[in-house]
Design a protein around this motif. Sequence first.
Motif, PDB file in Angstrom:
ATOM      1  N   ILE A 271       0.816  -1.221   0.000  1.00  0.00           N
ATOM      2  CA  ILE A 271       0.000   0.000   0.000  1.00  0.00           C
ATOM      3  C   ILE A 271       0.848   1.268   0.000  1.00  0.00           C
ATOM      4  O   ILE A 271       0.299   2.369  -0.005  1.00  0.00           O
ATOM      5  CB  ILE A 271      -0.983   0.022   1.193  1.00  0.00           C
ATOM      6  N   VAL A 272       2.186   1.121  -0.005  1.00  0.00           N
ATOM      7  CA  VAL A 272       3.052   2.307  -0.003  1.00  0.00           C
ATOM      8  C   VAL A 272       2.809   3.161  -1.242  1.00  0.00           C
ATOM      9  O   VAL A 272       2.559   4.368  -1.163  1.00  0.00           O
ATOM     10  CB  VAL A 272       4.539   1.910   0.097  1.00  0.00           C
ATOM     11  N   GLN A 273       2.887   2.559  -2.420  1.00  0.00           N
ATOM     12  CA  GLN A 273       2.705   3.321  -3.655  1.00  0.00           C
ATOM     13  C   GLN A 273       1.295   3.897  -3.774  1.00  0.00           C
ATOM     14  O   GLN A 273       1.137   5.067  -4.165  1.00  0.00           O
ATOM     15  CB  GLN A 273       3.026   2.455  -4.877  1.00  0.00           C
ATOM     16  N   PRO A 274       0.242   3.125  -3.443  1.00  0.00           N
ATOM     17  CA  PRO A 274      -1.101   3.720  -3.475  1.00  0.00           C
ATOM     18  C   PRO A 274      -1.244   4.937  -2.562  1.00  0.00           C
ATOM     19  O   PRO A 274      -1.963   5.878  -2.898  1.00  0.00           O
ATOM     20  CB  PRO A 274      -2.007   2.563  -3.010  1.00  0.00           C
ATOM     21  N   ILE A 275      -0.568   4.927  -1.423  1.00  0.00           N
ATOM     22  CA  ILE A 275      -0.615   6.094  -0.536  1.00  0.00           C
ATOM     23  C   ILE A 275       0.054   7.290  -1.208  1.00  0.00           C
ATOM     24  O   ILE A 275      -0.465   8.407  -1.205  1.00  0.00           O
ATOM     25  CB  ILE A 275       0.076   5.785   0.807  1.00  0.00           C
TER      26      ILE A 275
END
Length: 306
Positions: A271-275
């Motif tokens: 979820i790092v990139q989506p954040i």
Amino acid sequence: MARFPYDEFAKGYLTELLSSIGNIDSSRKLATEIKEIDIYYTLNSQGVVDEQRKEVLGLLGRFATSSGIFEPFRNAATPDEIRSYANKLFDIFADINRKAKNEKRKVIQTELPRLWVLSPTASKALLKGFSATLDEGWMQGVYFCGENWKTVIVVIHKLPRTPETLWLRVLGRGKVWEQAVAEVQALGADNPLRSVAMNLLGNLKATLKVKQDRNKEDEKYLMQLSPIYERDLAEATERGLQQGVQQGQCIVVENLLTARFGSLDPELMAIVQPIVDLPASEYSNLLLQLANLSREELLARFNSGN
């Protein structure tokens, strides 16, 4: 010694700066018993120091002309703490002597590392107790405990406010720290260490933001770091370095998640990139809310596609 997050910042900061001119053995374990040394610095394989890089580091570069242990303290170092690290230094001496004996040679004194105690302040009584005195050829704030002890107490708040001491004053506290951070920010973009220091200060800001028990000093540091970090991001975007900014944001998010949940497993990494891809306002709001979100709530938000 300082505790998380300041000790992590100091360790990472010194590791990055010193690795530009030599080698760092992080968390070196001593053979005599289970002891660790956070920052054990040695010269490169050629045994020489690049004079140009040394010049950039100023006083810290002068410290790095020979091997050494660097121990930064968040609060004023106590006699017990200094003795504890001196004990590790003597264990290293024993290791070096054992190795030399096995190789049937004598130890050259220059082989022995120095212990650099980096303390924001130090009382006259402490310095006197260790027979630490100013040495000819060195500036105010650098106190040698005698050549055979191979220990130096660096009192950061006594260092003169000059470009030569800047990279050490970043490890100070209060007004000394605030002034040093402002000086780092004012450096030209072509300075090879500015971006390193600003990235690490940005990580410190991110970690402080999710710290549960922030004190007044933490809040003050956050207030100073926030506009600096945000300004740097804006400047980077204006220069068209969006990819670099996104990489920096990913690092910030990873550090925030690690500080909040203790570690990064595959689900959190996912979820790092989506954040980072969230609109600016949503991204900022999420970072502010992170300290109050549970792991389940955070994962549910992104796994549901919201």
